[in-house]
Design a protein around this motif. Structure first.
Motif, mmCIF file in Angstrom:
data_model
loop_
_atom_site.group_PDB
_atom_site.id
_atom_site.type_symbol
_atom_site.label_atom_id
_atom_site.label_comp_id
_atom_site.label_asym_id
_atom_site.label_seq_id
_atom_site.Cartn_x
_atom_site.Cartn_y
_atom_site.Cartn_z
ATOM 1 N N MET B 1 0.863 -1.194 0.000
ATOM 2 C CA MET B 1 0.000 0.000 0.000
ATOM 3 C C MET B 1 0.894 1.237 0.000
ATOM 4 S SD MET B 1 -2.965 0.888 2.738
ATOM 5 C CE MET B 1 -1.838 1.300 4.044
ATOM 6 N N SER B 2 0.738 2.100 -0.983
ATOM 7 C CA SER B 2 1.616 3.266 -1.042
ATOM 8 C C SER B 2 0.808 4.551 -0.961
ATOM 9 C CB SER B 2 2.438 3.227 -2.323
ATOM 10 O OG SER B 2 1.575 3.292 -3.433
ATOM 11 N N TYR B 3 -0.201 4.544 -0.122
ATOM 12 C CA TYR B 3 -0.957 5.777 0.070
ATOM 13 C C TYR B 3 -1.341 5.888 1.543
ATOM 14 C CZ TYR B 3 -4.730 2.389 -0.275
ATOM 15 O OH TYR B 3 -5.524 1.296 -0.096
ATOM 16 N N PRO B 4 -1.486 7.134 2.019
ATOM 17 C CA PRO B 4 -1.877 7.284 3.421
ATOM 18 C C PRO B 4 -3.337 6.869 3.608
ATOM 19 C CG PRO B 4 -1.053 9.348 2.477
ATOM 20 C CD PRO B 4 -1.279 8.415 1.353
ATOM 21 N N THR B 5 -3.630 6.257 4.737
ATOM 22 C CA THR B 5 -5.025 5.894 5.002
ATOM 23 C C THR B 5 -5.723 7.068 5.685
ATOM 24 O OG1 THR B 5 -4.294 4.948 7.087
ATOM 25 C CG2 THR B 5 -4.546 3.436 5.240
ATOM 26 N N ASN B 6 -7.008 6.960 5.852
ATOM 27 C CA ASN B 6 -7.825 7.951 6.573
ATOM 28 C C ASN B 6 -7.899 9.309 5.893
ATOM 29 O OD1 ASN B 6 -8.134 6.004 8.570
ATOM 30 N ND2 ASN B 6 -6.248 6.660 9.580
ATOM 31 N N GLN B 7 -7.651 9.359 4.598
ATOM 32 C CA GLN B 7 -7.833 10.631 3.904
ATOM 33 C C GLN B 7 -9.332 10.879 3.734
ATOM 34 O OE1 GLN B 7 -5.589 13.067 2.911
ATOM 35 N NE2 GLN B 7 -7.534 14.125 2.633
ATOM 36 N N THR B 8 -9.747 12.094 3.977
ATOM 37 C CA THR B 8 -11.155 12.442 3.777
ATOM 38 C C THR B 8 -11.312 13.124 2.425
ATOM 39 O OG1 THR B 8 -10.667 14.467 4.962
ATOM 40 C CG2 THR B 8 -11.714 12.712 6.213
ATOM 41 N N ALA B 22 -6.193 13.559 -3.455
ATOM 42 C CA ALA B 22 -7.001 13.327 -2.247
ATOM 43 C C ALA B 22 -8.165 12.384 -2.542
ATOM 44 C CB ALA B 22 -7.521 14.652 -1.696
ATOM 45 N N ARG B 23 -8.755 12.522 -3.718
ATOM 46 C CA ARG B 23 -9.916 11.679 -4.027
ATOM 47 C C ARG B 23 -9.517 10.208 -4.136
ATOM 48 N NH1 ARG B 23 -13.019 13.367 -9.062
ATOM 49 N NH2 ARG B 23 -13.217 15.336 -7.965
ATOM 50 N N GLN B 24 -8.367 9.979 -4.737
ATOM 51 C CA GLN B 24 -7.930 8.580 -4.860
ATOM 52 C C GLN B 24 -7.548 8.012 -3.492
ATOM 53 O OE1 GLN B 24 -5.776 7.612 -8.812
ATOM 54 N NE2 GLN B 24 -5.422 9.792 -8.514
ATOM 55 N N TRP B 25 -6.856 8.798 -2.685
ATOM 56 C CA TRP B 25 -6.491 8.318 -1.355
ATOM 57 C C TRP B 25 -7.742 8.077 -0.508
ATOM 58 C CZ3 TRP B 25 -1.823 12.015 0.108
ATOM 59 C CH2 TRP B 25 -0.699 11.629 -0.633
ATOM 60 N N ALA B 26 -8.734 8.956 -0.671
ATOM 61 C CA ALA B 26 -9.958 8.818 0.139
ATOM 62 C C ALA B 26 -10.715 7.549 -0.216
ATOM 63 C CB ALA B 26 -10.852 10.039 -0.050
ATOM 64 N N THR B 27 -10.518 7.069 -1.439
ATOM 65 C CA THR B 27 -11.199 5.832 -1.843
ATOM 66 C C THR B 27 -10.229 4.653 -1.811
ATOM 67 O OG1 THR B 27 -10.827 6.484 -4.141
ATOM 68 C CG2 THR B 27 -12.988 6.933 -3.219
ATOM 69 N N GLN B 28 -9.198 4.801 -0.970
ATOM 70 C CA GLN B 28 -8.261 3.702 -0.706
ATOM 71 C C GLN B 28 -7.558 3.215 -1.963
ATOM 72 O OE1 GLN B 28 -8.150 2.806 2.805
ATOM 73 N NE2 GLN B 28 -9.289 4.709 2.665
ATOM 74 N N GLN B 29 -7.122 4.159 -2.773
ATOM 75 C CA GLN B 29 -6.348 3.798 -3.954
ATOM 76 C C GLN B 29 -5.036 4.559 -3.948
ATOM 77 O OE1 GLN B 29 -8.769 3.842 -7.782
ATOM 78 N NE2 GLN B 29 -10.048 5.093 -6.465
ATOM 79 N N SER B 30 -4.041 3.990 -4.596
ATOM 80 C CA SER B 30 -2.812 4.732 -4.825
ATOM 81 C C SER B 30 -3.135 5.871 -5.783
ATOM 82 C CB SER B 30 -1.758 3.842 -5.468
ATOM 83 O OG SER B 30 -1.426 2.801 -4.608
ATOM 84 N N ALA B 31 -2.383 6.949 -5.672
ATOM 85 C CA ALA B 31 -2.633 8.080 -6.574
ATOM 86 C C ALA B 31 -1.935 7.817 -7.907
ATOM 87 C CB ALA B 31 -2.125 9.361 -5.941
#
Lengths: 148, 406
Positions: B1-8, B22-31
C-alpha cells in the motif's frame, strides 16, 4: 518435494501454523476460515472448503483483470463475472454503508478520479501527455528559480 | 500500500492536483497521475524527487511507472513518504535488526527507528545551517532511498532531479522582480546537493543488504508554501484548475512554524509572515506536562506523540488521546486566533493547510462555521494526511512543469 497432508493431517497444528489443503495458515487465518465456513454449507471437507474459498478469490481477480482491460482465457463470460461481482457488492453494501465507504464510492462514481485529467488531456494513445505551456512559467512567478 | 489511510474527501478545485490525489487516497487507492515518471533536464532522463525537509518530519514525493506498464508510460503512480526528523548512530543488535543505513563509513538509524532508540532531533533553521550538518545530508539520502523503495524501485543506481522546498523566508524578490531563493541558500544547495552522490547501504531484518547509489543531477529550489499553490491551482498536466485574478493566501500550519504566505499572480510577488510557532507550541505543552517527564524527551518525540496519540512507557504503548485533546484545546486556541485573524483580513482566496490542520480540525471547522466567509468560495481547508504532504506534492509537480519548459 513437499509432502501433501493426508485428510487426517488437515487442520492439525504445526507450531503457530496449520496445514489445510497444502496451505500453511496462521492461527488468525484459521479463525477467519472457520468464520466464513457458514457461507459454504455445501463444502464436504476442509480441502473442498479451501478450494471454494480459492475459487471465490479467483473470480474476484478475474473481475479486477477485466475491469482494467486485461485479457482472460476463453470460456469465461464477462457478463457472468460482472454478475458475480455485482452480487458481492450488493452483499457488502451494509458494511460499506456502516464504514462510510459507500459515500466515498458514490462520490467516486459522480466524479471518477482522473476523468477530467486523463480523458481530456491524453490526446492519443502512445503520445506523451503534454504539460500545459503556461505551467513552467507559472513556477517562476511563485518562487521557483532555475535548475542548479 | 503506497498511500496514506484515513484521507477524507476535500472540496478542492475539480481536476486540481489536490483533488486528483485526495480523491484517490480517500477511496483507498494509490494516486495515479497522467504524467511520465521521468523528466528530461539538460539532456538527461531523471527520476523526479521532491523533499520538504520540515522541522518535525521530512516529507518526500516521487513518481514511478505503474507496475503493469513500461517505464516512459503515460501514467505514473505518486508515492509520498513522511520521516520524523530524528537521527541516531546505529548500534549492534542481537536478534531482529532494525532498518539501518551506512553512508561515508557511518551506520545510522533515522525516523521512527531512531526515535525508538532515543535518537536526537536534527538541526532546524535556515537551509544553509541544516545542509552544513553531515547527519542532515545522510538523513536526506537515506530518506530518498526509502522513498524510492516505497515507489517500487529496486536497489541500484539512480539519477534524480531533486526539488528542495525551502523555507518561505529564504525567498526574496530578485532584480528581475521575480521571487527567487536567497543567494546563500542557492550556494548551499549547489555545494551540498548539486552533483551529490549518496552511496548508501541499507540493512534490515531480512539480512539482505541493499546497495543504493543516488546521484543528484539537478536541483530545483522552490518556496515551501508555493507547493500548495501549485497543487490547488493546477491539474497534474499543468492546466489551470482554479482561476484567481490576484493571488492566494496560504496559511500553512506546519510543525515548527505557522506561516502566512500571500502569493500574488499579477504582478508576481510573495509576502511572507510568521505569526507564530506551528504545532510545536502544542507539542511543547505536552512535553512540559509533568505527566510526561522522562517519557517525552525532545521536540520531535513530542510532535510524534501528538500525531500518533500514544507514547511508550515502561515498554508499554499508552494511549494519550485525552491528553492530546486537552493540550490542543488549551494551546491550540492561540494558533486558531492567528489563523482566524489572517482569514478575516484577507481579500484573497485562502487555503489553510499543513500538518497542524489535522490536529486543529475539530476546532477550525467549528469556528469557521460561524464566519461570514464560505468554504469553497472564500477559503479551502485541506484536511487529512494530504495536508502535511501538499507542499511536497506540489513541489514535485513544480519540478515536472519546470522540466517541461526546458
Amino acid at each position: 518435494m513437499a509432502k501433501h497432508p493426508s485428510p487426517q493431517d488437515e487442520g492439525k497444528s504445526s507450531g503457530a501454523r496449520h496445514l489445510v489443503a497444502s496451505l500453511r495458515l496462521s492461527r488468525s487465518e484459521m479463525a477467519q476460515k472457520e468464520a466464513v465456513r457458514v457461507l459454504y454449507p455445501e463444502s464436504s471437507s476442509e480441502t473442498d472448503l479451501a478450494l471454494r474459498i480459492w475459487r471465490r478469490g479467483l473470480q474476484l481477480d478475474l473481475a479486477r483483470l477485466l475491469s482494467v482491460g486485461g485479457v482472460i482465457p476463453g470460456g469465461v463470460d464477462e457478463q457472468q463475472v460482472a454478475m458475480l461481482v455485482l452480487h458481492d457488492v450488493l452483499t457488502c453494501l451494509p458494511l460499506l454503508q456502516r464504514t462510510g465507504r459507500l459515500h466515498a464510492l458514490i462520490a467516486l462514481l459522480a466524479h471518477p478520479p482522473l476523468a477530467a485529467a486523463t480523458a481530456e488531456e491524453h490526446e492519443a494513445p502512445g503520445e506523451a501527455p503534454e504539460i500545459d505551456p503556461s505551467a513552467a512559467g507559472s513556477i517562476d512567478e511563485i518562487g521557483g528559480g532555475d535548475f542548479l | 500500500m503506497s498511500y496514506p489511510t484515513n484521507q477524507t474527501m476535500i472540496e478542492a478545485p475539480e481536476g486540481s492536483i489536490l483533488d486528483v490525489v485526495a480523491r484517490q487516497w480517500a477511496t483507498q487507492q494509490s494516486a495515479v497521475v497522467p504524467v511520465r515518471s521521468t523528466v528530461r533536464v539538460g539532456g538527461s532522463t531523471l527520476i523526479p524527487v521532491a523533499i520538504d525537509n520540515g522541522n518535525d518530519a521530512l516529507k518526500g514525493a516521487t513518481l514511478a511507472p505503474l507496475a503493469s506498464e513500461e517505464e516512459g508510460s503515460l501514467t505514473s503512480s505518486l508515492t509520498t513518504l513522511r520521516v520524523p526528523t530524528a537521527f541516531a548512530q546505529a548500534q549492534a543488535i542481537q536478534g531482529a535488526r532494525e532498518v539501518s543505513y551506512s553512508c561515508d563509513g557511518t551506520s545510522f538509524w533515522i525516523g521512527d527507528v531512531a526515535l525508538r532508540h532515543r535518537g536526537g532531533a536534527l538541526r532546524i533553521g535556515p537551509t544553509r545551517q541544516r545542509l552544513d550538518d553531515d547527519r542532515q545530508r545522510w538523513f536526506i539520502g537515506a530518506s530518498i532511498v526509502e522513498l524510492l523503495r516505497a515507489a517500487g524501485y529496486p536497489p541500484g543506481e539512480y539519477q534524480i532531479a531533486l526539488c528542495l522546498a525551502v523555507p518561505n523566508m529564504e525567498v526574496i524578490v530578485d532584480q528581475s522582480g521575480m521571487p527567487s531563493v536567497k543567494e546563500r541558500t542557492r550556494e548551499s544547495m549547489k555545494r551540498h546537493l548539486k552533483g551529490k552522490v549518496w552511496e548508501i547501504t541499507r540493512d534490515d531484518d531480512s539480512r539482505v543488504t541493499e546497495q543504493w547509489i543516488i546521484k543528484v543531477a539537478h536541483v530545483l529550489p522552490f518556496a515551501q508554501t508555493s507547493g500548495t499553490v501549485v497543487a490547488v491551482t493546477r491539474t497534474p498536466t499543468g492546466k489551470p484548475a482554479l482561476h484567481l485574478d490576484d493571488g492566494m493566501v496560504v496559511i500553512d500550519v506546519g510543525g515548527g512554524d505557522l506561516h502566512v504566505c500571500e502569493v500574488g499572480f499579477n504582478p508576481s510577488r510573495m509576502i511572507n509572515r510568521r505569526p507564530g510557532d506551528g504545532t510545536i507550541r502544542i507539542a511543547r505543552a505536552l512535553r512540559n506536562d509533568v505527566k510526561f517527564n522522562g517519557i517525552i524527551k525532545n521536540d520531535v518525540e513530542a510532535q510524534q506523540a501528538l500525531v500518533r496519540r500514544w507514547v511508550t512507557k515502561s515498554s508499554r504503548r499508552v494511549t494519550i488521546d485525552e491528553d492530546v485533546q486537552r493540550v490542543v484545546a488549551a494551546s491550540g486556541q492561540s494558533m486558531l486566533a492567528d489563523v482566524l485573524a489572517d482569514l478575516r483580513d484577507s481579500n484573497l482566496f485562502v487555503t489553510i493547510t499543513g500538518g497542524g490542520v489535522q490536529l486543529l480540525n475539530g476546532l477550525l471547522t467549528e469556528v469557521l462555521a460561524q464566519e461570514e466567509k464560505q468554504a469553497g468560495r472564500d477559503y479551502l481547508i485541506v484536511d487529512g494526511p494530504v495536508s502535511s504532504l501538499l507542499n511536497v506534492v506540489g513541489a514535485l509537480f513544480a519540478l515536472v512543469f519546470k522540466a517541461s519548459g526546458k
